[in-house]
Design a protein around this motif. Structure first.
Motif, PDB file in Angstrom:
ATOM      1  N   UNK A 191      15.833 -36.302  15.008  1.00 51.40           N
ATOM      2  CA  UNK A 191      16.840 -36.140  14.541  1.00 51.40           C
ATOM      3  C   UNK A 191      17.590 -34.871  13.820  1.00 51.40           C
ATOM      4  N   UNK A 192      16.539 -34.787  13.318  1.00 52.35           N
ATOM      5  CA  UNK A 192      16.689 -33.125  12.537  1.00 52.35           C
ATOM      6  C   UNK A 192      16.975 -32.150  13.258  1.00 52.35           C
ATOM      7  N   UNK A 193      16.246 -32.237  13.878  1.00 47.56           N
ATOM      8  CA  UNK A 193      16.437 -30.807  15.063  1.00 47.56           C
ATOM      9  C   UNK A 193      17.823 -30.969  15.521  1.00 47.56           C
ATOM     10  N   UNK A 194      18.266 -32.304  16.246  1.00 45.55           N
ATOM     11  CA  UNK A 194      19.423 -32.072  16.791  1.00 45.55           C
ATOM     12  C   UNK A 194      20.218 -32.027  15.724  1.00 45.55           C
ATOM     13  N   UNK A 195      20.570 -32.642  14.389  1.00 35.76           N
ATOM     14  CA  UNK A 195      21.302 -32.714  13.652  1.00 35.76           C
ATOM     15  C   UNK A 195      21.515 -31.518  13.574  1.00 35.76           C
ATOM     16  N   UNK A 196      20.554 -30.377  12.997  1.00 31.13           N
ATOM     17  CA  UNK A 196      20.624 -29.349  12.579  1.00 31.13           C
ATOM     18  C   UNK A 196      21.021 -28.197  13.943  1.00 31.13           C
TER      19      UNK A 196
END
Length: 239
Positions: A191-196
């Motif tokens: 989730x975090x990498x896609x959001x970033x």
């Protein structure tokens, strides 16, 4: 852009799968990556001998690389170590995939094609038309779909499958993400990498895939990993 395609495979106790997944991925990438490819196994000190099997594969195939880590520290740190290694070796595209055949290696070609065709990040998506899961019970399906819906709502994104781990990044996407600021260690990492990537202005596309439950070995999912995602997702947006 040109450049080698690198596939990063994190492993922990995947002795039953590692040789077969490497052979299958190599066959696909040999056709799909005209500028060359490498497959990097990142092994977190597997006590079942996964690392030794990967080393033996590296002796047989010049496209296999192995990065040995001394302890199990979570899938996020393993991926970041693999990404940094691939970027340092000049990768033009960096892919990630589970090592247990939950993701079909044949779909690597479709993800790579999407990025070569103009996307910055291609996600293998279970929750867009044409995608799906098999061999799951109702509870696991509810947790997975609910987790993506929760992250989508909190982060204000339209992406349907935020928790999946089947991806292809254009090099520039990973270069724009400060790895030292990535907070998550478990599956919230996805989730975090896609959001970033979205926050940095990159184009994200979802490519439909069918996710299959592993046949060999043991799942690494736990309630602790799910709980990390619950509290970390709001911190990404509001922290």
């Amino acid at each position: 852009m040109s450049g080698e395609a690198w596939l990063v495979l994190p492993t922990y106790n995947e002795a039953a799968n590692v040789e077969a997944i490497l052979e299958a991925a190599g066959q696909v990438l040999e056709r799909a990556a005209p500028d060359g490819f490498r497959v990097l196994v990142v092994d977190d000190g597997s006590p079942d001998g996964t690392g030794r099997l990967a080393d033996a594969m590296a002796e047989r195939h010049d496209w296999v690389r192995v990065l040995h880590r001394t302890e199990k520290a979570g899938i996020g740190p393993a991926y970041l170590a693999g990404f940094a290694h691939a970027l340092g070796e000049g990768a033009g595209y960096v892919m990630e995939m589970d090592s247990d055949f939950s993701h079909d290696p044949a779909d690597l070609a479709r993800l790579l094609d999407a990025v070569r065709g103009g996307a910055d990040l291609a996600l293998g998506s279970r929750y867009v038309p044409g995608g799906g899961v098999s061999d799951w019970g109702a509870l696991r399906r509810f947790i997975s779909e609910g987790g993506s819906a929760y992250a989508r709502l909190v982060l204000g994104l339209k992406i349907r499958d935020l928790t999946g781990g089947f991806k292809c990044f254009r090099r520039e996407v990973l270069e724009a993400i400060p790895f030292e600021q990535v907070r998550s260690q478990g599956y919230a990492f996805q989730v975090e990498l896609t959001y970033r990537a979205v926050q940095a202005g990159f184009t994200v596309v979802e490519v439909p895939i069918v996710f299959r439950d592993r046949e060999h070995g043991q799942s690494k999912m736990s309630w602790r990993i799910a709980a990390e995602a619950m509290w970390l997702v709001p911190m990404l947006r509001f922290g």
